[in-house]
Each structure stands twice: as C-alpha cells, then as structure tokens.
Design a protein around this motif. Structure first.
Motif, PDB file in Angstrom:
ATOM      1  N   VAL A 714      52.235  49.823   2.722  1.00 18.89           N
ATOM      2  CA  VAL A 714      53.443  49.617   1.907  1.00 18.89           C
ATOM      3  C   VAL A 714      54.026  48.258   2.239  1.00 18.89           C
ATOM      4  N   THR A 715      53.942  47.315   1.296  1.00 18.98           N
ATOM      5  CA  THR A 715      54.450  45.966   1.555  1.00 18.98           C
ATOM      6  C   THR A 715      55.954  45.895   1.401  1.00 18.98           C
ATOM      7  N   GLY A 716      56.542  46.808   0.636  1.00 20.23           N
ATOM      8  CA  GLY A 716      57.997  46.780   0.475  1.00 20.23           C
ATOM      9  C   GLY A 716      58.722  47.033   1.775  1.00 20.23           C
ATOM     10  N   ASN A 717      58.077  47.500   2.750  1.00 20.09           N
ATOM     11  CA  ASN A 717      58.693  47.769   4.048  1.00 20.09           C
ATOM     12  C   ASN A 717      58.527  46.617   5.016  1.00 20.09           C
ATOM     13  N   ASN A 718      57.908  45.493   4.558  1.00 24.96           N
ATOM     14  CA  ASN A 718      57.764  44.337   5.423  1.00 24.96           C
ATOM     15  C   ASN A 718      59.141  43.769   5.741  1.00 24.96           C
ATOM     16  N   VAL A 719      59.396  43.437   6.976  1.00 28.30           N
ATOM     17  CA  VAL A 719      60.673  42.854   7.416  1.00 28.30           C
ATOM     18  C   VAL A 719      60.381  41.492   7.993  1.00 28.30           C
ATOM     19  N   SER A 720      61.043  40.436   7.451  1.00 29.61           N
ATOM     20  CA  SER A 720      60.773  39.075   7.903  1.00 29.61           C
ATOM     21  C   SER A 720      62.081  38.337   8.147  1.00 29.61           C
ATOM     22  N   LEU A 721      62.170  37.611   9.253  1.00 33.44           N
ATOM     23  CA  LEU A 721      63.316  36.737   9.536  1.00 33.44           C
ATOM     24  C   LEU A 721      63.071  35.404   8.870  1.00 33.44           C
ATOM     25  N   LYS A 722      64.051  34.932   8.075  1.00 35.85           N
ATOM     26  CA  LYS A 722      63.882  33.688   7.344  1.00 35.85           C
ATOM     27  C   LYS A 722      64.963  32.697   7.752  1.00 35.85           C
ATOM     28  N   ALA A 723      64.645  31.433   7.477  1.00 33.80           N
ATOM     29  CA  ALA A 723      65.598  30.353   7.782  1.00 33.80           C
ATOM     30  C   ALA A 723      65.438  29.273   6.727  1.00 33.80           C
ATOM     31  N   ASP A 724      66.175  28.181   6.877  1.00 32.15           N
ATOM     32  CA  ASP A 724      66.173  27.092   5.912  1.00 32.15           C
ATOM     33  C   ASP A 724      64.741  26.598   5.673  1.00 32.15           C
ATOM     34  N   SER A 725      64.393  26.353   4.391  1.00 32.35           N
ATOM     35  CA  SER A 725      63.084  25.805   3.943  1.00 32.35           C
ATOM     36  C   SER A 725      61.968  26.839   3.922  1.00 32.35           C
ATOM     37  N   ASN A 726      62.256  28.094   4.265  1.00 29.24           N
ATOM     38  CA  ASN A 726      61.208  29.120   4.236  1.00 29.24           C
ATOM     39  C   ASN A 726      60.998  29.625   2.814  1.00 29.24           C
ATOM     40  N   LEU A 763      77.993  34.457   7.588  1.00 25.44           N
ATOM     41  CA  LEU A 763      78.098  33.065   7.157  1.00 25.44           C
ATOM     42  C   LEU A 763      79.488  32.544   7.493  1.00 25.44           C
ATOM     43  N   THR A 764      79.580  31.459   8.226  1.00 30.10           N
ATOM     44  CA  THR A 764      80.868  30.838   8.598  1.00 30.10           C
ATOM     45  C   THR A 764      80.856  29.387   8.186  1.00 30.10           C
ATOM     46  N   SER A 765      82.021  28.765   8.262  1.00 29.71           N
ATOM     47  CA  SER A 765      82.175  27.333   7.932  1.00 29.71           C
ATOM     48  C   SER A 765      81.705  27.054   6.504  1.00 29.71           C
ATOM     49  N   ASN A 766      81.983  28.029   5.581  1.00 31.35           N
ATOM     50  CA  ASN A 766      81.644  27.871   4.167  1.00 31.35           C
ATOM     51  C   ASN A 766      80.136  27.706   3.934  1.00 31.35           C
ATOM     52  N   ALA A 767      79.349  28.190   4.845  1.00 35.06           N
ATOM     53  CA  ALA A 767      77.888  28.093   4.672  1.00 35.06           C
ATOM     54  C   ALA A 767      77.430  29.023   3.569  1.00 35.06           C
ATOM     55  N   VAL A 768      76.379  28.610   2.783  1.00 34.80           N
ATOM     56  CA  VAL A 768      75.798  29.422   1.725  1.00 34.80           C
ATOM     57  C   VAL A 768      74.272  29.422   1.868  1.00 34.80           C
ATOM     58  N   ILE A 769      73.643  30.447   1.208  1.00 31.25           N
ATOM     59  CA  ILE A 769      72.172  30.519   1.176  1.00 31.25           C
ATOM     60  C   ILE A 769      71.750  30.395  -0.277  1.00 31.25           C
ATOM     61  N   THR A 770      70.978  29.351  -0.615  1.00 36.49           N
ATOM     62  CA  THR A 770      70.517  29.125  -1.993  1.00 36.49           C
ATOM     63  C   THR A 770      69.078  29.641  -2.106  1.00 36.49           C
TER      64      THR A 770
END
Length: 808
Positions: A714-726, A763-770
């Motif tokens: 089951v791939t829907g259960n994959n858990v991944s940590l992501k960061a900028d540019s991933n 998210l602090t300091s007005n940070a956003v995730i695009t």
C-alpha cells in the motif's frame, strides 16, 4: 818300472798292475778316488773316460715312471740323472699332460680356435673308430650328426632343416606367436584380411568380413545388424528405460519442464490448479497484504493490508506506524558484526579471531601490532616490543638481548651437550689431531682410514710382505700376517679335484679328470661356434644348422622368420589351446591376422572398433562401443507406449503412447514471487508463454499500491519527511517546524488514483509552503500551485484523470 816309495810327483808309462785296492789322495790327505780289487770304482770328483764306456752286469727291471730316474749327458758334457716324471713333463707338448711320469691327452693344453670358424673339409676331429683312433673332417662329422635328427624335423647333409607336415603342435608355440607380430591398427584392417580358424579341429582361414557378418548375424532383440553393419531398431523396441533423461529435456517446449527424464507442466507456486481451472494464490500478497475476508488462499479476489500489531500499528485505514518498542535486538541483522567480531542478531558482540584473515607468508613486521589485555584493559603492542619482552625472560646458559642477539654464558656448553658428530673435520684445524691425541685402544673404525692417501704404492707382493687384518679370535684386534702365510691359508682351503700345498704346489686328485674334461679331437678339427658334429655312416663332420632353424652355441634353437608354412601346422594349433571365456577377453589381447598376405597381430579392441566402424543405419557405434542413435532415426513405430507413460510427469497424462495436458498432475509448491514465473496465453499471437510474477504484480499495482519483487504494498501509507526543493511522493508528506519559506513540487509521473497528502509543521515568522505542479500540464484544481500559510495546515490531492490533481 815301479816306484814303491815316491813322495813327489811321478811320471809313469806302460801298464800299471795294482795288487789290492788302489787309493788316490789329494794334498790334504783326503781320499779322492778308490779302485778295489773287486772292480768297484768310487770317487768324489768328475769321471772322464775316453773311448767307449761299457756298463756290464746292469740288472734288467721294470721302470717305475713315477719315481725312477735316467742318466743322461747334460749340455755341459757331464753325465747326470733326472726322474722319468720330469722327463715326461718336459716332453709333454700341446695337447698332452704329464703326471707322475705318465702322458695323457689334455684338451686344455690346446689353444682356442678363436673366431675363424671350422673349415668343412680341411679341419679334423680325432675320434675312436671302434677302438682305433682316427681323424674325421668337420663336414663329415656334421652330416653324421644331421643324419641322426628325426621326429618333427629332419636335417639334410649340409645343414638344411625341414619341419615335417603337421609337426608343429600347440605346446610348441611361444606365447609371443601373436604379440611378437607387427601391430595392425584398426584403420588398417581390411575386409580381405584373414584369420586362422579351427573348423571342427581342421585349420582353415576366414576373412575379416565373413567373421564380422557372422557376429552381426547373431545380433537380435531390440535391434538387428545386417551384413555390412546396417543396424535397424525393431518396432516398439525403444522403451522408457532405454530413453536418456535428456530426451525429455529436448522434448520439453514452451510451458513444459523436464527433470530426471519426466516432463511436467511448468507452473509457479503462485498459481493454483483445481481440475481444469487456474487461479491466483495468496502468495501474490507481500508484506502487510492478505486475501480478503471469506476468501480462499488458493482463490484470491481482493488484497487487504495486515500488520503484526506488536510491531506495526494501523491508524484508521490510511496510516501504518511502527509500534513503541516494536523493534528488538533480535530483529537486528548479524551483519552488524564485522571482521574480528562475532554476535549480533540479539546477542552480545565478542572478539572472534577466526573472523580475521590469515597473515600469509609475508611474516610479521616489527611495527605490526598485537592485541593484549593490560590488567583488564585492552591495548595494542608492537611485535618488536612483544619480542623484546619475551627475550628479556630468557636466562640460564644463554641470554637474548633486545633485538634477538643470543649470547652463550661462559662455561655453559658441556661435553654432554655436544652431539657425537658435533665436531667434524671442518671444525678441526689441519694436523690438529696427532698420534698422541689418540688414546690407546681407541675404537677407530677401519673405514675411517683413507688407504688412497698413502704416499707410496705397492706394485707386487713379496712372500715376506705384511698385510694387516682384524683377528676375529682376538676381538678383531689389528694384527699383521705375511703374504706367504696368507697365501698358504688360502691354498689350504682348496679342495675337490685338486689341492694346493703350502707354497703353491697344485696336485690333481686320483680319478679326478673325467672324460668331459678332455678334448678327444686333434687340433685339425676346429671348434667352430654353433656347429654340430654329424656322422655320415663313415666319418664325422662339423656343420652349422641352416634352413628353417638355427642353433646358438648354448644349444638354443631358433626357428627362422617365415620358416613355418601352412603344411607344418597341426590342426590342433588352435583347438589345442586353453579356451578363453568371454569375460576373460581383454582389449589388450591379440589375434593373428593375414594383412594382404603379411602376417601381423591385431588387438581385440582394434578388431572390435573395425566392426563397429561399419555399423550404419539408425545408429552408429564409435570406437570403444558408444552407440549413437542418428538424428530423426527413432520413429514413432520404434517407440514403445511406455515411453510416453515414462515421460508424462506432473501436468501431463499418457494413454496409448500419446501425451496430453493434465493439470491435476501438478503438485503444490512454495512460490518465490521475486523470481518465479507463470504460464499465460499471449493475446497478441494466442501462444503459450511465461511471465514473471514480479511483472504480473507490477501490472496489477494500481492507485495506492506499489509492486516490488513480485509483492504488492500500500503506497498510500508511505510517510516521508520533506523540505525545501523536494518533490512530494504518493502517501503522507510532512514538514518539520519552520520559520522560512519552502517550495516543493508534485510527483512528475503520477498514476490515476494516486493520493498525495501534505502536512505543514508549526510555521512561524510568516513562513509559507508553496506546492507547485510536477509537470507542465498537471495542474492542481486548474492552478499552477497552491500555498499552505497556516501552522499545521494540511491538504489532500488525488490524481483523478490525466493532467488533473483535485483537492479533496
């Protein structure tokens, strides 16, 4: 005139008449000559007489030649005596010997003939013709001997020997009668070559081809061989036990397997065959997957995710997590234990020297390290320091300094410590051992003395010369003995036909000389080597054997090459031999064969391979006997029905020699989903093919599922940590708390049904995730991208159709 008293020299003439004894004395008064009135004359000087001296009154008696003597006039003019024995010894010339005054013929006195050979008519032998000694030419003697030859062979005058018809019997043949012939190789055997055969006791000849076809004619059973070698396999002769396992291997085409000569339908353990139906088994389900409720493991319709709750916890229907303390030490691989360590897999690590590789032959360097325990603390030490520590503990008769220099202590080497041969010639200075250095009665082996080093040599021995020997009666003490005494000791041991007295006088014993020791022939008949004395009824002659045989001077008769003809062979030449049973025939055994008229030998193996070489038709036979059935030679009519029965393994049935597919024959197996394959019918050409389970599972993996090594997950259960540019992936993507912006992209190659969840952290300091689209046309609800602005914001997107992500 007479002078009665005369003191000085007197000269007298005329006749002298003396009355009584007449005595003459010399100046010293010694009587030198006396003549008695009885006529006896005696004196001590020489007697000379002019004219004729007559001895009257001599008694006539038989002479004893062994002891009597004769008077003779010596070359000095004096009359002397010598024994008759000495006279005979001096008179005995070549061919005569003298003993005790008796002469006898002595062949050993004659010189040897040498290599000149006997002349047929000019050389003579001496023989006794009924008591009368006569001579005979060598030719006549030889012919006389030849005339007495009879039996299996006769010898004509001159020496020509002829072997009689039927004279050569079995016992006369040497074992090399065949092995001594020239070897006839397999390739050189021709059909026209001939053997000698006993036909009911009568010797005859038989051709190689006739003998071959005779053997072929008795071949029966599963095959027959015609004259010439054409082999034909009989109908229904080839049975399953005759068929090699590789026949099934060659017959097994697509969808069939072969093992140990049995064919079966090739099917993976992931397929279940029930009667005439094929279904997928639960082995398709990988980790955390299983068949659905109320479904059979052999007929799976749906796949469900399952988990061991002691290790994995499920959160609703969408999330799988590792349970607290879900991974224990026993679940760690033993691979954590590297070289020099043992353990892992739930056990403690420990040092294991057997894990380390061997040093090999290069040796330990001074700077190499050893592991040691310093009062319980593991440390390393160099080979140099370890070596010097060991050397420091050496004491006693020697010490070893750091680095390895060994020093012997003063007076530390005693005599008991020296080997018997420790001090050799190389350790002694020249002339170091003198006579005074050798103890009396020293046990010096005589083989230690070098007789070749003597300064002078002895060319001959005088009677008084000394020889040294060990006296066995005196504990082998070295003593001297004169050559004369040694010689006499040797002479004293001579016995038998002659003895030797001290000084060397040899005496032949009475009756010791036997006729065999004497040569009765005169010197005119030379003893030519290899010649015979043959009588012709009148005389003897010397001849050499010739014709079919020759004879050496040792009496060894040799039959000449090509001398034995057909008529000389007895019919029992073969039938009289010991029978050689079939099991006793060896490849190295040999026949005698006529190779186009030339007698040769042929090995059993060569003859066998010659016959095998003409076998043709459905099969051929190689040298040595390996029979090979020709390609396409075995036809349906030759194959017994039980061949199909024997070939029909799992998945196949056989009836009346015809095989058919029978899935009930298949046995269950454990599937290896990463490597096994299944049989399919390819819709492109309607042919049977195989496909790997891994490829099948990969094709089955739809939205929310992934396939790897034949297993679905089951791939829907994959858990991944992501960061900028991933790039985001199918399943759960979460972000850590952040105070700066991050930009990520959607998957570049999604499949319809893929679900992507994005979860922001604090998210602090007005940070956003695009979150931007992953491909030019893959817009999110028609947008190029979306933005997560709130702390812990989350969004779920589903790829519903091509080029469209939808937020749900």
């Amino acid at each position: 005139m007479a002078y009665k008293f005369q003191s000085l020299a007197a000269t007298m003439s005329g006749s002298l008449t003396q009355e009584g004894t007449f005595t003459v004395k010399n100046d010293a008064g010694t009587t030198a000559f006396t003549a008695t009135d009885a006529g006896v004359v005696s004196g001590s000087g020489n007697f000379s007489a002019g004219g004729t001296v007559s001895l009257l009154g001599v008694a006539d008696t038989a002479i004893a030649v062994g002891s009597d003597s004769l008077y003779f006039k010596d070359a000095d003019g004096l009359v002397k005596s010598d024994t008759v024995a000495d006279l005979m010894t001096a008179a005995a010339g070549a061919g005569l010997a003298a003993s005790s005054g008796v002469l006898a013929v002595d062949i050993d006195e004659l010189s040897a003939l040498g290599g000149a050979g006997l002349h047929q008519t000019q050389d003579y032998f001496m023989f006794s013709d009924n008591g009368t000694e006569k001579k005979i030419t060598f030719s006549n003697l030889q012919d006389a001997v030849f005339a007495d030859v009879s039996g299996d062979a006769t010898v004509a005058a001159g020496g020509a020997l002829t072997i009689g018809s039927d004279a050569i019997e079995t016992a006369m043949l040497n074992d090399n009668i065949i092995s001594g012939q020239t070897e006839l190789a397999h390739a050189d055997i021709a059909d026209a070559d001939e053997f000698m055969i006993s036909d009911g006791g009568a010797l005859k000849r038989v051709g190689v081809d006739s003998l071959r076809d005779h053997y072929f004619g008795v071949v029966s059973g599963d095959a027959t061989i015609a004259d010439g070698g054409a082999l034909t396999i009989a109908a229904n002769a080839v049975q399953t036990g005759m068929v090699h396992d590789d026949v099934a291997t060659e017959l097994a085409g697509a969808g069939l397997a072969a093992a140990s000569g049995v064919m079966s339908v090739q099917a993976s353990g992931s397929l279940h065959i029930d009667s005439d139906k094929v279904s997928i088994t639960g082995s398709f389900a990988g980790d955390c997957l299983d068949q659905g409720p109320n479904e059979s493991a052999d007929a799976m319709l749906t796949i469900h995710v399952v988990a061991d709750e002691s290790t994995i916890n499920s959160v609703g229907r969408t999330t799988l997590r590792v349970a607290n303390a879900g991974i224990t030490a026993t679940q760690l691989a033993t691979s954590v234990a590297g070289a020099g360590l043992a353990g892992g897999g739930g056990t403690a690590l420990s040092i294991d020297i057997d894990e380390l590789s061997a040093l090999g032959g290069t040796g330990v360097a001074q700077g190499d390290h050893f592991l040691f325990s310093d009062g319980g603390t593991e440390k390393k030490i160099t080979a140099s320091n370890l070596e010097d520590w060991i050397f420091g503990n050496v004491s006693g008769d020697a010490t070893v300094a750091a680095g390895g220099a060994l020093t012997l202590a003063n007076n530390s080497v005693s005599q008991a410590q020296l080997d018997d041969d420790a001090v050799g010639a190389d350790e002694l200075a020249a002339n170091a051992v003198v006579n005074a250095s050798i103890a009396s009665n020293a046990a010096i082996d005589i083989d230690k003395l070098d007789g070749g080093s003597c300064a002078s040599s002895l060319t001959d021995l005088a009677q008084g010369d000394l020889i040294y020997a060990g006296d066995v009666d005196a504990s082998n003490a070295i003593k001297s003995i004169t050559f004369s005494n040694l010689e006499d000791a040797i002479f004293g041991n001579v016995s038998g036909d002659a003895t030797i007295a001290a000084g060397g006088d040899l005496t032949i014993a009475a009756d010791a000389v036997e006729p065999s020791m004497m040569n009765i022939f005169d010197d005119s008949l030379a003893a030519t080597t290899t010649h015979f004395l043959i009588a012709d009824g009148t005389d003897y002659s010397s001849f050499a054997l010739s014709g079919d045989v020759t004879c050496t001077n040792a009496g060894v008769v040799t039959i000449a090459n090509d001398a034995i003809e057909t008529a000389m062979l007895n019919d029992n030449i073969i039938s009289g031999q010991t029978e050689l049973a079939h099991a006793d025939i060896a490849d190295a055994d040999e026949f005698m064969i006529s190779d186009g008229g030339t007698l040769k030998k042929v090995g059993v193996d060569s003859l066998r391979d010659h016959y095998f070489g003409v076998v043709s038709g459905d099969a051929t036979i190689a040298d040595g006997g390996a029979l090979t059935i020709a390609a396409n030679a075995v036809q349906d009519s030759m194959v017994n029905d039980d061949v199909a029965t024997g070939l029909a393994g799992d998945g196949l049935a056989a009836a009346s020699g015809v095989m058919s597919l029978d899935l009930n024959e298949l046995s269950a197996a454990t599937v290896a989903v990463a490597a096994d394959s299944i049989a399919i019918i390819d819709a492109t050409d309607n042919s049977s093919k195989k496909e790997s389970i891994a490829d099948l599972v990969a094709g089955m993996a739809g939205a929310g599922l992934s396939a790897a090594s034949g297993q679905l997950s089951v791939t829907g259960n994959n858990v991944s940590l992501k960061a900028d540019s991933n790039a985001l992936v199918e399943g759960y993507n979460y972000f850590a708390d952040a105070s700066s912006n991050a930009t990520v992209t959607m998957p570049a190659s999604p499949s319809v049904g893929d679900v992507v969840v994005a979860k922001a952290g604090n998210l602090t300091s007005n940070a956003v995730i695009t979150i931007n689209k992953g491909s030019a046309d893959h817009r999110i609800d028609g947008l190029e991208g979306i933005v997560l602005e709130s702390p812990f914001a989350a969004v779920t997107m589903v790829y519903v159709v091509a080029d469209h992500w939808k937020i749900v």
